[in-house]
Design a protein around this motif. Structure first.
Motif: not given
Length: 157
Positions: A136-146
């Motif tokens: 939603n353009n607001k929360k960045m998530l990283d290292y996104m594994t399955h």
């Protein structure tokens, strides 16, 4: 027309600039309008133009240039995955395949229940933490594994 609350928020953004530069608040004003309406129709962008004393075309130029603005209705949740080369080489393409399979949609599509829209994004400046995505353009998530992607989709139900 925008609500009084949104107009108040836009006024706070405008106050950050000299009076003759109120147009400088256009990006913030578009985000505020989008947060209220869910997306930016021509009518909503025209309202922003009026508030900022700008020609509507100048507002359209900003809204069409940046990918964070929704120019069509989207799902309740918009997932934007960075697929630029550095992220792609570090797992983003596999993450994209996983999301498309789990959601049953492709980029620029919304799930039939209206829950999730999947977008392909440009560089988010977090290449070392790929795959990265925005919710939603607001929360960045990283290292996104399955596994992390599956957990995110469960949380967005």
């Amino acid at each position: 027309m925008l609500t009084t609350d949104s107009l108040r928020k836009i006024d706070r953004e405008v106050a950050k600039y000299p009076p003759e530069q109120k147009r400088s608040a256009v990006m913030a004003a578009l985000i505020i309008a989008q947060d209220e309406k869910g997306w930016l129709s021509n009518e909503t962008m025209d309202d922003v133009a009026k508030v900022l004393d700008m020609p509507p075309v100048a507002v359209y130029e900003v809204a069409t240039f940046y990918s964070m603005y929704n120019l069509r209705p989207t799902g309740r949740h918009k997932i934007t995955l960075c697929t630029c080369l550095p992220c792609g080489l570090q797992g983003a393409l596999a993450a994209a395949d996983h999301l498309r399979e789990k959601l049953g949609i492709d980029f620029n599509e919304t799930t039939p229940d209206g829950r999730v829209t999947l977008k392909e994004g440009e560089c988010m400046g977090a290449c070392a933490m790929a795959p990265v995505l925005l919710v939603n353009n607001k929360k960045m998530l990283d290292y996104m594994t399955h596994e992390k992607l599956d957990k995110l989709l469960d949380e967005l139900k």
